[in-house]
Design a protein around this motif. Structure first.
Motif, PDB file in Angstrom:
ATOM      1  N   MET A 172       0.842  -1.187   0.000  1.00 20.84           N
ATOM      2  CA  MET A 172       0.000   0.000   0.000  1.00 20.84           C
ATOM      3  C   MET A 172       0.876   1.235   0.000  1.00 20.84           C
ATOM      4  O   MET A 172       1.930   1.269   0.634  1.00 20.84           O
ATOM      5  CB  MET A 172      -0.880   0.028   1.259  1.00 20.84           C
ATOM      6  N   GLN A 173       0.409   2.279  -0.699  1.00 22.48           N
ATOM      7  CA  GLN A 173       1.103   3.573  -0.661  1.00 22.48           C
ATOM      8  C   GLN A 173       0.775   4.229   0.664  1.00 22.48           C
ATOM      9  O   GLN A 173      -0.388   4.335   1.040  1.00 22.48           O
ATOM     10  CB  GLN A 173       0.643   4.445  -1.826  1.00 22.48           C
ATOM     11  N   THR A 174       1.806   4.665   1.386  1.00 24.86           N
ATOM     12  CA  THR A 174       1.587   5.258   2.710  1.00 24.86           C
ATOM     13  C   THR A 174       1.783   6.757   2.729  1.00 24.86           C
ATOM     14  O   THR A 174       1.440   7.395   3.704  1.00 24.86           O
ATOM     15  CB  THR A 174       2.516   4.604   3.748  1.00 24.86           C
ATOM     16  N   LYS A 175       2.353   7.313   1.689  1.00 29.48           N
ATOM     17  CA  LYS A 175       2.576   8.757   1.631  1.00 29.48           C
ATOM     18  C   LYS A 175       2.158   9.273   0.264  1.00 29.48           C
ATOM     19  O   LYS A 175       2.195   8.558  -0.712  1.00 29.48           O
ATOM     20  CB  LYS A 175       4.047   9.104   1.855  1.00 29.48           C
ATOM     21  N   GLY A 176       1.771  10.534   0.232  1.00 31.52           N
ATOM     22  CA  GLY A 176       1.414  11.149  -1.038  1.00 31.52           C
ATOM     23  C   GLY A 176      -0.019  10.872  -1.420  1.00 31.52           C
ATOM     24  O   GLY A 176      -0.763  10.211  -0.692  1.00 31.52           O
ATOM     25  N   SER A 177      -0.404  11.363  -2.579  1.00 30.85           N
ATOM     26  CA  SER A 177      -1.780  11.181  -3.039  1.00 30.85           C
ATOM     27  C   SER A 177      -1.926   9.885  -3.833  1.00 30.85           C
ATOM     28  O   SER A 177      -0.969   9.415  -4.438  1.00 30.85           O
ATOM     29  CB  SER A 177      -2.211  12.375  -3.887  1.00 30.85           C
TER      30      SER A 177
END
Length: 64
Positions: free
Chosen positions: A57-62
């Protein structure tokens, strides 16, 4: 080649420049695509990409 071509089209549309390592990777992919002595299995690539997309999962940013 599917993802490479999509990336190149996207980057051209948005004026993204690539460093020498990415350009070298593109050249390597072209070599693989144009030589019959190299075995390229796109189904194996899809398995890895699907695994990464489903497990990380992406944890930072949009999330565009």
């Amino acid at each position: 080649m599917k993802y490479r071509n999509e990336l190149i089209e996207h980057d051209k549309a948005f004026g993204v420049m690539h460093n020498k390592d990415i350009k070298r990777a593109f050249a390597k992919q072209e070599y693989i695509h144009n030589h019959d002595d190299v075995v390229y299995k796109p189904e194996e690539v899809e398995i890895v990409i699907n695994f990464i997309e489903s497990e990380f999962m992406q944890t930072k940013g949009s999330l565009e």
